[in-house]
Design a protein around this motif. Structure first.
Motif, short mmCIF file in Angstrom:
data_model
loop_
_atom_site.label_atom_id
_atom_site.label_comp_id
_atom_site.label_asym_id
_atom_site.label_seq_id
_atom_site.Cartn_x
_atom_site.Cartn_y
_atom_site.Cartn_z
N PRO B 96 0.73 -1.25 0.05
CA PRO B 96 -0.20 -0.10 -0.13
C PRO B 96 0.86 1.47 0.06
CG PRO B 96 -0.75 -1.69 1.80
CD PRO B 96 0.64 -2.13 1.18
N GLN B 97 0.39 2.34 -0.82
CA GLN B 97 0.60 3.72 -0.69
C GLN B 97 -0.38 4.18 0.16
OE1 GLN B 97 2.57 5.60 -3.75
NE2 GLN B 97 3.85 3.76 -4.35
N CYS B 98 -1.32 5.02 -0.46
CA CYS B 98 -2.38 5.77 0.55
C CYS B 98 -3.10 4.41 1.12
CB CYS B 98 -3.43 6.60 -0.32
SG CYS B 98 -4.42 5.96 -1.36
N GLY B 99 -3.39 3.50 0.23
CA GLY B 99 -4.11 2.27 0.78
C GLY B 99 -5.47 2.07 0.47
N CYS B 101 -7.32 1.99 -2.04
CA CYS B 101 -7.91 0.85 -3.03
C CYS B 101 -7.73 -0.46 -2.73
CB CYS B 101 -7.47 1.28 -4.17
SG CYS B 101 -5.71 0.68 -4.33
N ILE B 132 -8.75 0.21 -10.04
CA ILE B 132 -7.66 1.16 -10.30
C ILE B 132 -7.16 1.57 -8.87
CG2 ILE B 132 -7.37 3.72 -10.32
CD1 ILE B 132 -9.94 3.72 -12.04
N ARG B 134 -4.63 4.54 -7.84
CA ARG B 134 -4.49 5.81 -8.14
C ARG B 134 -2.77 6.19 -7.81
NH1 ARG B 134 -2.75 9.59 -9.44
NH2 ARG B 134 -3.23 11.77 -9.64
N CYS B 135 -2.43 5.55 -6.85
CA CYS B 135 -0.86 5.62 -6.49
C CYS B 135 -0.12 4.93 -7.35
CB CYS B 135 -0.78 5.25 -5.16
SG CYS B 135 -1.72 6.01 -3.67
N GLY B 136 -0.32 3.85 -8.26
CA GLY B 136 0.19 3.21 -9.02
C GLY B 136 0.94 1.95 -8.44
N THR B 137 0.35 1.09 -7.29
CA THR B 137 1.17 0.00 -6.82
C THR B 137 0.98 -1.31 -7.69
OG1 THR B 137 -0.66 -0.43 -5.49
CG2 THR B 137 0.86 1.31 -4.68
N TYR B 138 0.54 -1.15 -9.07
CA TYR B 138 0.33 -2.39 -9.67
C TYR B 138 1.49 -3.30 -9.73
CZ TYR B 138 -3.37 0.54 -11.62
OH TYR B 138 -4.82 1.46 -11.79
#
Lengths: 752, 154
Positions: B96-99, B101, B132, B134-138
């Motif tokens: 996680p970044q913002c977490g 999603c 999606i 949004r932080c791009g942790t794909y």
């Protein structure tokens, strides 16, 4: 030995007191790095050195660090406490991090923005840890009656080898309170770091993966109502009339009202950007009931006349006028206006040598125009805030990047003094700059005050995406002059936009070209804009790095060698004195990406693009590899090299690099906000395209420069350069230059 | 208004709501299960993903009347102690970044692995493209799914 002073003039960075129930509290200045010039000390407000962070050591040895800065996904809640724990010699597993509420009496600069959290707090955090350790050691020396120099610390334990005595920090904390704060503290040598430069996982991760209520939208309070707003459907429109009879009679609906978020005549702050201050509000028991009632409203809108309002300067001593033009704007008109403005005289921001002459004498001139559209932030958690406002006090809870400023705006609006307003910050479902602008916090407070109940204001995705505060639309013209030997003898950047231009006149290639001209122009608009991850850089990096690729090609040079030659010039014989970058570190990441990517060898079947960029005090270079599957470009791999000084937490830093890389590629490739007669044409994710899993690079490889330089941030620097690397790789893959974002829809042709 | 009996995370709940109310808002507003997130309301972002009878569905478009007799699992019910293989893999990879999603990502991934314990890269990409980040942790999401896939095999 590195020593750090704990005082500046008569002010101290550290204060120690006893913790109720046993243990110690160290108050420290989170911003000890921001040392003002001596001349400025006399002019400084007293609160400059106010204690704004807290470190508690309980008698059970647990260490609690109150983190004043909002967490928006940049992971400061993990990395900042790591710095304290390092100097304290704490055991990382005994460290707890708590989000501090907004408290202007003790904290200052509670703000997430500009990738500055780590950079500005580095010295303050180290000092707090070292100070606490010093006092614990002195307390142990006194208690055991042994020399302090003979006491060692490790993982939260004090030891004296000769006498065989040991004590946990918790046991010594109460005694440490009586130790005076020394004027100078010794900091660790970097080589002795045990926590900094090691990977520590996100302290909130377990709560995130189990779905705990961490976010603003998750906040609840007994008796809380749900509020939603309706704003004008178009920029340039305002409310004319509301017919709400049907909506009021719907199940669960408590009230329908019109509010003014910012009343006329009261100056706004920089973070009070708001195109739609007058709103219709529906209040009810549950989200779904309010959503249904919203649809039953019958509202008439009308175009507004041009108007202006007062905005405070930073010091709040002066105000200036912000003008809002009338009209219903469309993207096609914007492009026409920008083309026209780009052909007219602009403001000269920097001029070196004689650029006119250089272009006149040039053997070859390369000229290109690059554009990019408005963008919405689209934090996945939409705007929301909780407010409970009574005659006595206001309680506000939610995701906000600028609580300190917004508290003042709320105070102005609802007429309660600052000390009666309490703002608590939740974890934030993304920021990207959007939550710097807290109109939604004021709206929630006004609604709660009027309805006399606790309310949670929720924006739908459509409300959120069509509200404004976008990244501006940009348009830049680049020109380069080559002499007959293909040397770059002149460089001209003319950057514009609606309503702001993206230009860093003193950054590369300024300083590397004898004859240089940087100009800017703007066009007004009633579409509101704001900071969007890596402001200005999020466009100009890609444009500049694409253009340099064109120039390198025209000069017949390898794109990396061409850039390095310019850095060489900027290092050895810089032009001008205001150059705002370190050419050596810049060239360093470029050389590193050349090596790591095997630039000259490792490219069979791949179309490669390169870029390097500096912003927010960090340096990033990329090589991006594309493979064509039919006519579809597939991004196989992105190499990232980064110089952000000391890397505090490698796993989190790598995550930020990967995410920023994906974000940059996604927005350059797919995203845009367009307008027709003032109406945003994208209002949800079916029309506004964000990059998805299958479009992300298959691989991202991140390398950090091994550095002992003071650390700098990573929230923004990963995003800008990859846009240029992408455009340059697309050129190699397709034979076409990609000038106009988003590349997937516009690409080589300017949209009309 | 109508009364519905819901089976969520092994517990039975009675709710009295409008039959058209999406199960997302029933979970969040009425059952106090806020781990399931609102992101778009039109089944485009995947933040609201839950399991109905073991399959991943977008709860923002699913009326409560359609699921009243079915077994619903939300992120809160995926495991007792964050020890579902997918949750463990998420922690291992520090995803996680913002977490925001991630609950939806985890529910989609858990359903994928339930149906296909050893998915190819292409299958992971296809399934996870409905969510999606949004932080791009794909990149980490994919790595975590692969880890979870291997751990389930073993």
């Amino acid at each position: 030995m590195t020593l750090i002073k704990t005082t500046y003039g008569r002010r101290s960075f550290l204060k120690v007191s006893a913790l109720a129930g046993g243990g110690m509290v160290i108050g420290f200045s989170w911003l000890a790095s921001c040392k003002p010039k001596v001349d400025d000390v006399a002019k400084m407000p007293d609160e400059w050195f106010e204690i704004n962070g807290f470190l508690k050591i309980g008698d059970n040895g647990m260490i609690t660090i109150m983190s004043p800065n909002p967490e928006i996904g940049q992971n400061v809640k993990t990395s900042m406490p790591m710095i304290i724990a390092e100097e304290l010699d704490a055991d990382w597993k005994d460290v707890i991090v708590e989000q501090a509420p907004l408290n202007t009496a003790v904290f200052t600069r509670q703000l997430a923005g500009g990738s500055q959290s780590i950079r500005q707090s580095w010295d303050g955090l180290r000092m707090a840890g070292a100070g606490a350790r010093y006092m614990l050691v002195q307390a142990a020396a006194k208690t055991w009656n042994v020399p302090a120099e003979e006491i060692t610390t490790a993982a939260g334990v004090l030891s004296h080898e000769a006498s065989g005595q040991t004590a946990g920090y918790g046991e010594m904390a109460a005694a440490a309170v009586s130790i005076p704060v020394p004027e100078e503290l010794e900091l660790k040598e970097f080589k002795d770091f045990k926590i900094i430069r090691t990977s520590r996982k996100n302290v909130d991760a377990k709560n995130i993966v189990t779905g705990k209520p961490l976010f603003g939208l998750d906040y609840k309070k007994e008796g809380m109502l749900i509020a939603m707003t309706v704003h004008p459907p178009a920029f340039g429109m305002k409310l004319k009339s509301v017919e709400d009879t049907e909506a009021r009679q719907m199940p669960g609906i408590k009230d329908v009202m019109v509010i003014n978020t910012y009343e006329e005549g009261t100056p706004r702050r920089w973070c009070d950007v708001d195109s739609f201050p007058e709103l219709v509000v529906v209040i009810g028991n549950s989200t779904w009931e309010v959503l249904q009632a919203k649809k039953a409203l019958n509202i008439e809108w009308e175009p507004f006349e041009a108007y202006e309002y007062e905005v405070y300067g930073w010091s709040e001593e002066n105000t200036s006028k912000h003008k809002v033009p009338s009209g219903l704007e469309s993207t096609s008109d914007h492009l026409m206006r920008m083309k026209e403005a780009a052909g007219k005289t602009a403001n000269v921001v920097r001029k070196d040598g004689d650029p006119e002459k250089a272009f006149k004498n040039a053997d070859q001139i390369i000229e290109s125009v690059y554009t990019a559209p408005f963008l919405a932030h689209n934090t996945l958690e939409p705007m929301n805030f909780f407010a409970d406002v009574t005659d006595e006090k206001a309680e506000l809870v939610g995701p906000i990047q600028t609580p300190e400023y917004m508290e003042k705006s709320v105070s102005d609006r609802i007429g309660l003094p600052l000390d009666k307003i309490d703002i608590q910050m939740t974890r934030q479902g993304g920021g990207f700059g959007r939550r710097l602008y807290g109109h939604f916090l004021v709206e929630a407070a006004v609604i709660s005050q009027k309805v006399k109940a606790p309310v949670k204001l929720i924006y739908t995705r459509e409300d959120d995406m069509s509200f404004g505060i976008y990244r501006p639309a940009y348009y830049v013209t680049y020109r380069a002059a080559l002499d007959k030997d293909k040397n770059l003898i002149g460089f001209h950047v003319k950057s514009g936009g609606i309503p702001e231009a993206a230009l860093f006149a003193n950054r590369y290639p300024a300083g590397a070209v004898e004859n240089y001209l940087a100009e800017s122009w703007t066009q007004s608009s009633n579409i509101s804009v704001g900071a969007w991850r890596a402001p200005s850089s999020n466009f100009i990096a890609g444009a500049e790095q694409s253009f340099l690729d064109e120039v390198a090609e025209a000069a017949g040079k390898d794109p990396i060698d061409f850039r390095l030659e310019l850095f060489e010039k900027a290092m050895k014989n810089p032009v001008g004195e205001r150059n705002d970058y370190d050419a050596e570190r810049y060239a360093g990441v470029l050389k590193m990406v050349k090596e790591k990517s095997g630039w000259n060898s490792n490219s069979a079947g791949l179309h490669r693009g390169v870029a390097a960029y500096y912003c927010h005090n960090s340096y990033v270079a990329n090589v991006l590899d594309i493979e064509m599957k039919g006519d579809k470009p597939v991004i196989k791999k992105v190499y990232c090299t980064v110089d952000c000084g000391i890397v505090v937490n490698p796993i989190a830093a790598t995550n930020m690099m990967e995410g920023g890389t994906v974000d940059g590629i996604g927005h350059a490739m797919y995203s845009q906000m367009t307008f027709k007669d003032g109406v945003p044409q994208q209002n949800n994710f079916d029309k506004y395209r964000l990059i998805r899993h299958n479009e992300a690079p298959k691989e991202i490889e991140v390398h950090f420069v091994d550095s002992d330089v003071h650390p700098t941030g990573l929230g923004e620097p990963p995003l800008p350069p990859v846009m240029g690397a992408l455009a340059n790789a697309l050129y190699k893959a397709t034979g076409k230059r990609f000038y106009h974002q988003p590349f997937m829809y516009n690409g080589s042709e300017m949209p009309s | 208004m109508a009364s519905f009996t819901l089976h969520v995370n092994g517990k039975t709940h009675q709710v009295d709501v409008d039959p058209s109310t999406p199960i997302l808002w029933v979970l969040r507003d009425h059952l106090n299960l806020v781990g399931t997130k609102y992101g778009c309301g039109i089944a485009q972002c995947g933040a609201c993903t839950i399991h109905v009878e073991g399959s991943a569905v977008r709860s923002c478009q699913l009326p409560v009347s359609a699921v009243s007799s079915q077994k619903i699992t939300t992120i809160e019910g995926l495991s007792e102690q964050a020890d579902h293989p997918v949750q463990k893999a998420w922690l291992e990879h520090d995803v996680p970044q913002c977490g925001y999603c991630q609950a939806g990502q985890i529910m989609s991934a858990a359903s994928l692995l339930n149906n296909n314990p050893n998915p190819s890269d292409q299958e992971i990409e296809d399934t996870m493209s409905g969510n999606i980040c949004r932080c791009g942790t794909y990149f980490r999401i994919k790595a975590a799914i692969k880890s979870a896939s291997n751990s389930q095999e073993a």
